[in-house]
Design a protein around this motif. Structure first.
Motif, PDB file in Angstrom:
ATOM      1  N   GLY A  86     -10.039   7.294  -5.060  1.00 49.62           N
ATOM      2  CA  GLY A  86     -10.425   5.994  -4.530  1.00 49.62           C
ATOM      3  C   GLY A  86      -9.374   6.136  -3.683  1.00 49.62           C
ATOM      4  O   GLY A  86      -9.269   4.870  -2.682  1.00 49.62           O
TER       5      GLY A  86
ATOM      6  N   ASP B  49      -2.720   4.802  -1.252  1.00 49.58           N
ATOM      7  CA  ASP B  49      -4.132   4.051  -0.472  1.00 49.58           C
ATOM      8  C   ASP B  49      -4.945   4.668   0.692  1.00 49.58           C
ATOM      9  O   ASP B  49      -5.898   4.189   1.181  1.00 49.58           O
ATOM     10  CB  ASP B  49      -3.964   2.875  -0.311  1.00 49.58           C
TER      11      ASP B  49
ATOM     12  N   LYS C 274      -8.310   4.840   0.560  1.00 50.27           N
ATOM     13  CA  LYS C 274      -9.056   3.928   1.272  1.00 50.27           C
ATOM     14  C   LYS C 274      -9.316   4.804   3.111  1.00 50.27           C
ATOM     15  O   LYS C 274     -10.727   4.437   3.083  1.00 50.27           O
ATOM     16  CB  LYS C 274      -8.914   2.610   1.163  1.00 50.27           C
ATOM     17  N   ARG C 275      -8.091   5.348   3.063  1.00 50.79           N
ATOM     18  CA  ARG C 275      -8.217   5.439   4.790  1.00 50.79           C
ATOM     19  C   ARG C 275      -7.848   7.449   4.383  1.00 50.79           C
ATOM     20  O   ARG C 275      -6.790   7.785   4.198  1.00 50.79           O
ATOM     21  CB  ARG C 275      -7.701   4.602   5.610  1.00 50.79           C
TER      22      ARG C 275
ATOM     23  N   SER D 175     -16.882   6.321  -0.084  1.00 47.99           N
ATOM     24  CA  SER D 175     -17.074   5.347   0.154  1.00 47.99           C
ATOM     25  C   SER D 175     -15.224   5.370   1.231  1.00 47.99           C
ATOM     26  O   SER D 175     -14.435   4.663   2.070  1.00 47.99           O
ATOM     27  CB  SER D 175     -16.133   4.709  -0.513  1.00 47.99           C
ATOM     28  N   MET D 176     -14.526   6.577   0.866  1.00 49.85           N
ATOM     29  CA  MET D 176     -13.359   6.157   2.267  1.00 49.85           C
ATOM     30  C   MET D 176     -14.002   6.721   3.277  1.00 49.85           C
ATOM     31  O   MET D 176     -14.539   7.456   4.504  1.00 49.85           O
ATOM     32  CB  MET D 176     -12.392   7.721   1.796  1.00 49.85           C
ATOM     33  N   GLN D 177     -13.197   5.517   4.475  1.00 51.31           N
ATOM     34  CA  GLN D 177     -13.138   6.313   6.053  1.00 51.31           C
ATOM     35  C   GLN D 177     -11.889   7.298   6.161  1.00 51.31           C
ATOM     36  O   GLN D 177     -10.516   7.442   5.697  1.00 51.31           O
ATOM     37  CB  GLN D 177     -12.553   4.902   6.219  1.00 51.31           C
TER      38      GLN D 177
ATOM     39  N   LYS E 144       1.324  -0.713  -0.254  1.00 47.51           N
ATOM     40  CA  LYS E 144       0.207  -0.188  -0.033  1.00 47.51           C
ATOM     41  C   LYS E 144       1.126   0.956  -0.112  1.00 47.51           C
ATOM     42  O   LYS E 144       2.328   1.262   0.324  1.00 47.51           O
ATOM     43  CB  LYS E 144      -0.909   0.216   1.206  1.00 47.51           C
TER      44      LYS E 144
END
Length: 325
Positions: free
Chosen positions: A112, A70, A114-115, A166-168, A6
């Motif tokens: 995109g 990521d 993720k976090r 969708s991103m935390q 990542k």
């Protein structure tokens, strides 16, 4: 870059906390690391990639920096300034800490990521607590100064973004951070203790939470990876609260010195400080500010890995080494 790993984008790597985060990520050797910087481009042979950016506000394009990323750790900020000189300090704080943060996060979500881990501040909660009545992650936010307000506004915007994409998002509010290279009041304390100057704090029986750099970066790493950290707010500390007098004694011991603490009543300290225009400084020395990190233990299984005395010794050794140089 290793395509099997990542990729983490880190902002604020030139700062006290950000630099420690970068060092920790490098030492773990688990991620591709990209650093957003205004100081230089990619350094040949460095264990990370540098991406230049021009400004940390709503107008910055992060397309290149976010390519293939990521995870984001956002530690860059307009920090709390003791002697503010800006004509409109709230506007300056909002430009960087709110607009700049939400601009980066919005672009990250679209690409995109993720976090998104946001390094906020305990000032979102307020400036102090009653003795043995600590802030928790569920406490009502009550920032007092513009810095704290701007951090809260950024948090609110980030959680709204997490709810619609969708991103935390993970929000971390550290208490006062210390460690090798610490500046400001903590550095001043070490200088005074190292010289053996008597201090009038022998009667101060408050309690304050602190967090060492090592414990903070370990918690940030936990929040990068743990599934249960998603869309949560955490307070972070060493898990051991100290009075000002106890901190001074243990810090002096770490320096190989003895703290000379005179038993001056707290009310006289506050009176003199007020007369000198240092009332807020007296509040920090005499008042309590505690946080409860039970949530970190229960939800993430995280326990501070470094004991307070070990962290103080590490801080003191760095100070003494810097003094020799």
């Amino acid at each position: 870059m290793d395509s099997s790993r990542k990729t983490v984008l880190l902002t604020g790597a030139s700062g006290f906390v950000g630099g420690a985060i970068l060092h920790d990520l490098i030492s773990r050797d688990l991620f591709n690391i990209r650093v957003a910087t205004r100081q230089h481009g990619t350094v040949p042979g460095a264990p990370f990639e540098s991406i230049l950016f021009s400004r940390l506000d709503a107008g910055q394009c992060w397309a290149k920096a976010l390519e293939g990323v990521d995870l984001v750790v956002h530690s860059a900020a307009r920090v709390h300034i003791m002697n503010e000189q800006a004509v409109d300090s709230m506007a300056e704080y909002r430009k960087i800490n709110v607009d700049g943060t939400l601009n980066l996060a919005t672009q990250a979500a679209k690409r995109g990521v993720k976090r998104f881990v946001f390094i906020s501040s305990i000032k979102v909660n307020g400036e102090g607590t009653q003795l043995d009545a600590p802030y928790t992650a569920e406490s009502v936010e009550a920032p007092v100064d513009n810095y704290g307000v701007s951090k809260l506004e950024a948090e609110v915007g980030l959680l709204k973004l997490a709810a619609t994409t969708s991103m935390q998002v993970v929000i971390i509010r550290p208490v006062l951070v210390y460690g090798p290279g610490v500046k400001a009041n903590f550095l001043s304390m070490m200088r005074v203790l190292d010289k053996g100057v008597p201090l009038p704090f022998g009667c101060i029986n408050n309690k304050r939470s602190l967090v060492s750099l090592d414990n903070l970066v370990d918690f940030i790493y936990c929040c990068l990876n743990h599934p249960a950290a998603a869309n949560q707010v955490f307070l972070v500390s060493d898990g051991e609260d100290l009075s000002t007098s106890e901190l001074l004694r243990r810090l002096a011991r770490s320096l190989g010195k003895r703290a000379i603490l005179l038993p001056v009543p707290e009310r006289f300290i506050r009176l003199i400080a007020s007369l000198c225009g240092k009332g807020k400084f007296a509040d920090r020395l005499c008042g309590s500010l505690q946080v409860d990190i039970t949530k970190n233990r229960n939800l993430l299984g995280w326990v501070p890995p470094v004991k307070v005395d070990d962290a103080l010794i590490k801080t003191a050794k760095h100070f003494q080494g810097a003094s020799v140089r």
